[in-house]
Write a protein that holds these residues in place. Structure first.
Motif, mmCIF file in Angstrom:
data_model
loop_
_atom_site.group_PDB
_atom_site.id
_atom_site.type_symbol
_atom_site.label_atom_id
_atom_site.label_comp_id
_atom_site.label_asym_id
_atom_site.label_seq_id
_atom_site.Cartn_x
_atom_site.Cartn_y
_atom_site.Cartn_z
ATOM 1 N N ASP A 36 -8.698 0.102 -5.891
ATOM 2 C CA ASP A 36 -7.321 -0.091 -6.322
ATOM 3 C C ASP A 36 -6.338 0.436 -5.291
ATOM 4 O O ASP A 36 -5.368 -0.240 -4.915
ATOM 5 N N GLU A 37 -6.570 1.668 -4.829
ATOM 6 C CA GLU A 37 -5.661 2.297 -3.867
ATOM 7 C C GLU A 37 -5.668 1.558 -2.532
ATOM 8 O O GLU A 37 -4.626 1.391 -1.889
ATOM 9 N N TRP A 38 -6.845 1.096 -2.123
ATOM 10 C CA TRP A 38 -6.904 0.367 -0.857
ATOM 11 C C TRP A 38 -6.185 -0.980 -0.961
ATOM 12 O O TRP A 38 -5.478 -1.384 -0.032
ATOM 13 N N LEU A 39 -6.352 -1.672 -2.082
ATOM 14 C CA LEU A 39 -5.649 -2.948 -2.252
ATOM 15 C C LEU A 39 -4.140 -2.739 -2.221
ATOM 16 O O LEU A 39 -3.406 -3.577 -1.682
ATOM 17 N N ASP A 40 -3.659 -1.631 -2.781
ATOM 18 C CA ASP A 40 -2.229 -1.329 -2.708
ATOM 19 C C ASP A 40 -1.795 -1.184 -1.251
ATOM 20 O O ASP A 40 -0.758 -1.721 -0.841
ATOM 21 N N GLN A 41 -2.580 -0.447 -0.475
ATOM 22 C CA GLN A 41 -2.237 -0.246 0.939
ATOM 23 C C GLN A 41 -2.281 -1.564 1.703
ATOM 24 O O GLN A 41 -1.401 -1.867 2.510
ATOM 25 N N TRP A 42 -3.334 -2.338 1.436
ATOM 26 C CA TRP A 42 -3.496 -3.604 2.159
ATOM 27 C C TRP A 42 -2.360 -4.575 1.839
ATOM 28 O O TRP A 42 -1.803 -5.206 2.738
ATOM 29 N N LEU A 43 -1.999 -4.678 0.564
ATOM 30 C CA LEU A 43 -0.901 -5.560 0.180
ATOM 31 C C LEU A 43 0.410 -5.101 0.808
ATOM 32 O O LEU A 43 1.237 -5.924 1.197
ATOM 33 N N SER A 44 0.590 -3.809 0.910
ATOM 34 C CA SER A 44 1.799 -3.284 1.543
ATOM 35 C C SER A 44 1.855 -3.688 3.012
ATOM 36 O O SER A 44 2.914 -4.068 3.526
ATOM 37 N N MET A 45 0.711 -3.634 3.683
ATOM 38 C CA MET A 45 0.662 -4.056 5.089
ATOM 39 C C MET A 45 0.872 -5.562 5.220
ATOM 40 O O MET A 45 1.601 -6.027 6.104
ATOM 41 N N LYS A 46 0.246 -6.339 4.335
ATOM 42 C CA LYS A 46 0.344 -7.794 4.410
ATOM 43 C C LYS A 46 1.756 -8.287 4.092
ATOM 44 O O LYS A 46 2.187 -9.315 4.603
ATOM 45 N N ALA A 47 2.457 -7.555 3.227
ATOM 46 C CA ALA A 47 3.774 -8.017 2.767
ATOM 47 C C ALA A 47 4.736 -8.233 3.922
ATOM 48 O O ALA A 47 5.660 -9.047 3.831
ATOM 49 N N GLU A 48 4.534 -7.512 5.023
ATOM 50 C CA GLU A 48 5.435 -7.654 6.166
ATOM 51 C C GLU A 48 5.315 -9.022 6.823
ATOM 52 O O GLU A 48 6.253 -9.484 7.478
ATOM 53 N N LEU A 50 4.182 -11.884 5.071
ATOM 54 C CA LEU A 50 4.096 -12.947 4.080
ATOM 55 C C LEU A 50 5.451 -13.259 3.481
ATOM 56 O O LEU A 50 6.314 -12.382 3.360
ATOM 57 N N GLU A 51 5.623 -14.538 3.109
ATOM 58 C CA GLU A 51 6.781 -14.897 2.308
ATOM 59 C C GLU A 51 6.676 -14.191 0.956
ATOM 60 O O GLU A 51 5.588 -13.870 0.483
ATOM 61 N N GLU A 52 7.819 -13.945 0.327
ATOM 62 C CA GLU A 52 7.815 -13.217 -0.934
ATOM 63 C C GLU A 52 6.974 -13.922 -1.993
ATOM 64 O O GLU A 52 6.241 -13.280 -2.749
ATOM 65 N N SER A 53 7.069 -15.250 -2.036
ATOM 66 C CA SER A 53 6.294 -15.992 -3.029
ATOM 67 C C SER A 53 4.793 -15.876 -2.753
ATOM 68 O O SER A 53 3.990 -15.789 -3.680
ATOM 69 N N THR A 54 4.406 -15.866 -1.462
ATOM 70 C CA THR A 54 2.991 -15.727 -1.110
ATOM 71 C C THR A 54 2.491 -14.328 -1.445
ATOM 72 O O THR A 54 1.379 -14.158 -1.952
ATOM 73 N N ALA A 55 3.302 -13.313 -1.163
ATOM 74 C CA ALA A 55 2.928 -11.940 -1.488
ATOM 75 C C ALA A 55 2.724 -11.789 -2.994
ATOM 76 O O ALA A 55 1.795 -11.107 -3.446
ATOM 77 N N TYR A 56 3.572 -12.431 -3.767
ATOM 78 C CA TYR A 56 3.430 -12.388 -5.225
ATOM 79 C C TYR A 56 2.111 -13.048 -5.642
ATOM 80 O O TYR A 56 1.393 -12.540 -6.507
#
Length: 373
Positions: A36-48, A50-56
């Protein structure tokens, strides 16, 4: 600290040992993190990136994984854990969007696996785990085939159905936006279109802006989908006429509403000037279809009807891709050109020449040669 060694080799060996111990000490806290914690970190890195809709979409896709795997420490995650999750998801993983505790579709499970694999690849790169334990886990072929059999593909409208829809929207307040959809524009492009993008004098429209609904309530506005998506298109006469009428209607609505009118500058607005989103446009289109007895299709699929018709009528590939907003015509032809049985009728007529021993094209050329002679 200063230490002395008898040889340079001994000094280098000890230095390497010290660096390794420091690295292990720095890494130790990270090795305790959960999936769970790693996915949070990874999504935070990827968000930079990705488009907002893709990140969602990534967030929602991985939410399917978190419930059963999120509590596991990342180094303790095994291939068996991931395979067990995959089987559970296929059998009873649905928690919304249908009957609870029924299986998710194979495509949905594959999407979740793909995102998990991507996140674990990054964990390997960061040295948090040695291998990607999800790499070899795949959805069984039987499940994929069963989904394909169960999923009835909804073909886009035929030419006759398009004509029926055009007749049905005559006089409708949203006739112009519906005709833009029949031109092959994406719903997000129609929602993001501003009157400043429309030149009624030159009968052109510029596609530069999109508005998309994320999660049914969040509207994301951004540039066109890609550089190829930014394009200028000529307006067919019926569309130009409908847009002219729509603009005049909005001017009258603005006068009637007075101070209560929201002058946003967008083309797709309600009678009080408030912007409409893709979901609202789609729902309005469905009402027209239901009222007229037309087969329900997604408004997005009007794009396929348009591009199939243009391809069937000889529009060159480079112009077809430009009209669609694609950098590569192979994308256009693979996903949007969908000939139906009537589109194939001329092919059957041509084959008739093979069976009958006559070549219609050759005979036509001979007749033309006789006349010219």
């Amino acid at each position: 600290m200063t230490r002395t060694f008898g040889t340079l080799r001994e000094a280098k060996a000890e230095y390497a040992n010290i660096v390794h111990r420091r690295y292990e000490a720095a890494r130790a806290p990270l090795s305790q993190i959960t999936v769970d914690e790693w996915l949070d970190q990874w999504l935070s890195m990827k968000a930079e990136d990705l488009e907002e809709s893709t990140a969602y979409s990534y967030t929602m896709t991985l939410a399917r994984v978190r419930g059963r795997l999120g509590h596991i420490r990342l180094p303790d995650l095994t291939e068996d854990h991931v395979a067990a999750w995959m089987r559970w998801a296929l059998q009873e993983g649905r928690v919304r969007g249908g009957k609870t505790a029924t299986g998710l579709g194979a495509t949905s499970v594959e999407m979740s696996l793909a995102r998990l694999k991507e996140a674990l690849d990054r964990a390997v790169t960061r040295g948090l785990v040695e291998v990607n334990v999800a790499r070899e886990v795949t959805v069984p072929r039987k499940a994929r085939k069963a989904e394909r059999r169960a999923r009835a593909a909804v073909p886009p409208w035929s030419v006759a159905e398009v004509h029926a829809f055009v007749s049905a929207i005559a006089g409708d307040r949203l006739q112009a936006p519906f005709l833009l959809a029949l031109m092959g524009l994406r719903p997000a492009e129609i929602c993001g279109m501003r009157w400043a993008d429309v030149d009624l004098g030159e009968a052109t429209v510029s596609i530069t802006n999109t508005r998309t609904v994320v999660g049914n309530d969040i509207v994301v506005e951004k540039d066109a989908k890609s550089l190829a998506g930014e394009r200028q298109l000529p307006l067919p006469a019926p569309v130009a006429a409908a847009l002219t009428a729509f603009r005049a209607a909005q001017a009258a609505e603005k006068t009637a509403a007075g101070q209560g009118y929201e002058d946003s500058g967008y083309v797709l607005v309600d009678a009080r000037g408030r912007t409409l989103n893709g979901r609202q446009l789609r729902e309005r289109a469905y009402k027209v279809m239901d009222r007229s007895g037309l087969r329900r299709v997604r408004l997005y699929d009007a794009r396929a009807s348009c591009l199939t018709y243009l391809a069937n009528h000889g529009v060159p590939d480079h112009l077809l891709a430009r009209w669609a907003g694609h950098a590569d015509v192979r994308t256009t032809k693979r996903w949007y050109v969908k000939p139906d049985v009537e589109d194939l009728r001329p092919t059957a007529d041509t084959w008739g020449g093979l069976a009958s021993g006559s070549d219609p094209v050759h005979e036509e050329n001979v007749r033309c040669g006789s006349v010219n002679g």
